[in-house]
Scaffold this active site. Structure first.
Site, PDB file in Angstrom:
ATOM      1  N   LYS A  11      83.534  41.445  73.829  1.00 19.69           N
ATOM      2  CA  LYS A  11      84.482  40.736  74.691  1.00 19.69           C
ATOM      3  C   LYS A  11      85.559  41.691  75.178  1.00 19.69           C
ATOM      4  CE  LYS A  11      88.116  40.498  71.655  1.00 19.69           C
ATOM      5  NZ  LYS A  11      89.326  41.298  71.821  1.00 19.69           N
ATOM      6  N   PRO A  99      81.294  49.073  70.129  1.00 23.01           N
ATOM      7  CA  PRO A  99      82.021  50.021  69.278  1.00 23.01           C
ATOM      8  C   PRO A  99      82.626  49.354  68.045  1.00 23.01           C
ATOM      9  CG  PRO A  99      83.109  49.768  71.436  1.00 23.01           C
ATOM     10  CD  PRO A  99      81.785  49.086  71.516  1.00 23.01           C
ATOM     11  N   VAL A 100      82.556  50.047  66.916  1.00 22.17           N
ATOM     12  CA  VAL A 100      83.093  49.536  65.649  1.00 22.17           C
ATOM     13  C   VAL A 100      84.613  49.698  65.652  1.00 22.17           C
ATOM     14  CG1 VAL A 100      83.166  49.955  63.162  1.00 22.17           C
ATOM     15  CG2 VAL A 100      80.982  50.072  64.385  1.00 22.17           C
ATOM     16  N   ALA A 105      85.598  43.071  69.483  1.00 25.61           N
ATOM     17  CA  ALA A 105      85.072  41.974  68.653  1.00 25.61           C
ATOM     18  C   ALA A 105      83.613  42.153  68.258  1.00 25.61           C
ATOM     19  CB  ALA A 105      85.285  40.621  69.349  1.00 25.61           C
ATOM     20  N   GLY A 107      82.408  42.873  65.252  1.00 23.98           N
ATOM     21  CA  GLY A 107      82.145  42.163  64.001  1.00 23.98           C
ATOM     22  C   GLY A 107      81.981  40.671  64.251  1.00 23.98           C
ATOM     23  N   ALA A 109      80.914  39.372  67.053  1.00 22.12           N
ATOM     24  CA  ALA A 109      79.618  39.218  67.728  1.00 22.12           C
ATOM     25  C   ALA A 109      78.507  39.149  66.679  1.00 22.12           C
ATOM     26  CB  ALA A 109      79.377  40.373  68.697  1.00 22.12           C
ATOM     27  N   ASP A 141      87.787  35.382  66.908  1.00 21.71           N
ATOM     28  CA  ASP A 141      86.991  35.695  68.105  1.00 21.71           C
ATOM     29  C   ASP A 141      85.547  35.209  68.010  1.00 21.71           C
ATOM     30  OD1 ASP A 141      89.135  37.128  69.214  1.00 21.71           O
ATOM     31  OD2 ASP A 141      88.499  38.989  68.250  1.00 21.71           O
TER      32      ASP A 141
END
Ligand code: C5P
Length: 300
Positions: A11, A99-100, A105, A107, A109, A141
């Site tokens: 997002k 990207p971590v 968001a 994690g 997802a 999220d």
């Protein structure tokens, strides 16, 4: 053995207005989320217990992704099983394209994808409203990652309502291999903004620009209240944002709590040009993606 695979999108926040810290420790938010075409994939197969393995499509801060029961995707599976009396476990395989610790968001997802995957694997077949409720328990999220598209988020971000858009947008995404901690950025926000209002609002202009497909208006309306806090913790990001502005993007803004930088372009060709230009600076991985993208979606 049967495996269910689900993708979920990253997002961006076109507008992120952050209010005062609430008694529960979260901050009141008023945001406009948009799902972008950058995805994680979660594959689920039946197992005795709950386990997860994680790999990435490119260099990322993978060490920051937990691989025990604190992983948000595993927590999603555990919560679904507990709430709906599922007697089985699951093994999750996560492929990260988001990207971590990047402010997009990823994690969340994974949690949304895990919910949809386990719901299909275990045959619980919950209605979307129920999945959204479980998602809201998992993180601010996560409901939006289920929903996708473009939506206004209120509460602590977990109350989502879709908004109409009339045009496909192309975002350029500049990643950083070193993540930023969301709680730390919020703490810095508290330090910098002791005057934050209790009831932040989404400005009407951004919704009008979305409805009218007015990219220039949208670029001008991009705003992120966490940006100053993230830049205070990572001053070098100001230069990254400036590089994109110079590349004639319509607007530059930090993704959520950062450190990913986002640039709004005129369309696919413009986005590809900006990717090439930014890549030459060697600041980090650069890609482009269309938006809005769909929410969590079962592939197989
Ligand atoms: O909801 P989620 O678990 O994703 O939030 C992660 C952290 O971000 C929270 O623990 C909190 O520190 C911060 N946060 C916040 N206010 C929000 C959302 C997140 O303070 N509305």
């Amino acid at each position: 053995m049967r495996e269910v695979a689900v993708t979920a999108p990253a997002k961006v926040n076109l507008v992120l207005r952050v209010g005062a810290r609430r008694p529960d420790g979260y901050h009141a938010l008023a945001t406009v989320y948009q799902a972008v075409g950058l995805h994680d994939e979660v594959a689920a197969r039946r197992a005795d217990g709950f386990s997860v393995e994680v790999r990435a499509e490119r260099e990322m801060a993978l060490a920051e992704v937990p691989t025990d029961h604190s992983n948000l995707a595993v927590r999603a599976a555990l919560l679904l099983a507990a709430r709906h009396g599922v007697p089985e476990g699951v093994h999750l395989r996560i492929r990260k394209g988001i990207p971590v610790a990047g402010g997009m968001a990823g994690g969340s997802a994974d949690a949304a994808a895990a919910l949809v995957a386990c719901d299909a694997l275990w045959g619980t077949q919950l209605p979307q409203e129920r999945l959204l409720e479980i998602a809201a328990e998992l993180g601010s999220d996560v409901p939006f990652a289920l929903l996708g598209g473009t939506a206004v988020g209120t509460g602590r971000g977990e109350v989502v309502s879709p908004v109409p858009t009339s045009r496909r947008l192309w975002w350029v995404i500049l990643e950083s291999t070193v993540g930023l901690s969301t709680p730390e950025v919020y703490r810095e926000f508290d330090r910098l903004r002791p005057d934050a209002p209790p009831d932040p609002q989404v400005p009407e202009g951004v919704l009008t620009a979305l409805r009218d497909g007015d990219v220039a208006g949208l670029g001008a309306a991009l705003h992120n209240d966490l940006q100053a806090a993230a830049l205070s913790l990572r001053p070098g990001l100001a230069g990254h944002l400036e590089h994109g502005r110079v590349g004639s993007a319509h607007g530059a803004v930090l993704a959520g709590s950062g450190p990913t930088c986002l640039f709004l372009t005129d369309g696919q060709a413009h986005a590809a040009e900006l990717v090439e230009r930014l890549s030459s600076h060697g600041l980090g991985h650069v890609s482009c993606a269309p938006a809005p993208a769909a929410g969590a979606l079962q592939l197989r």
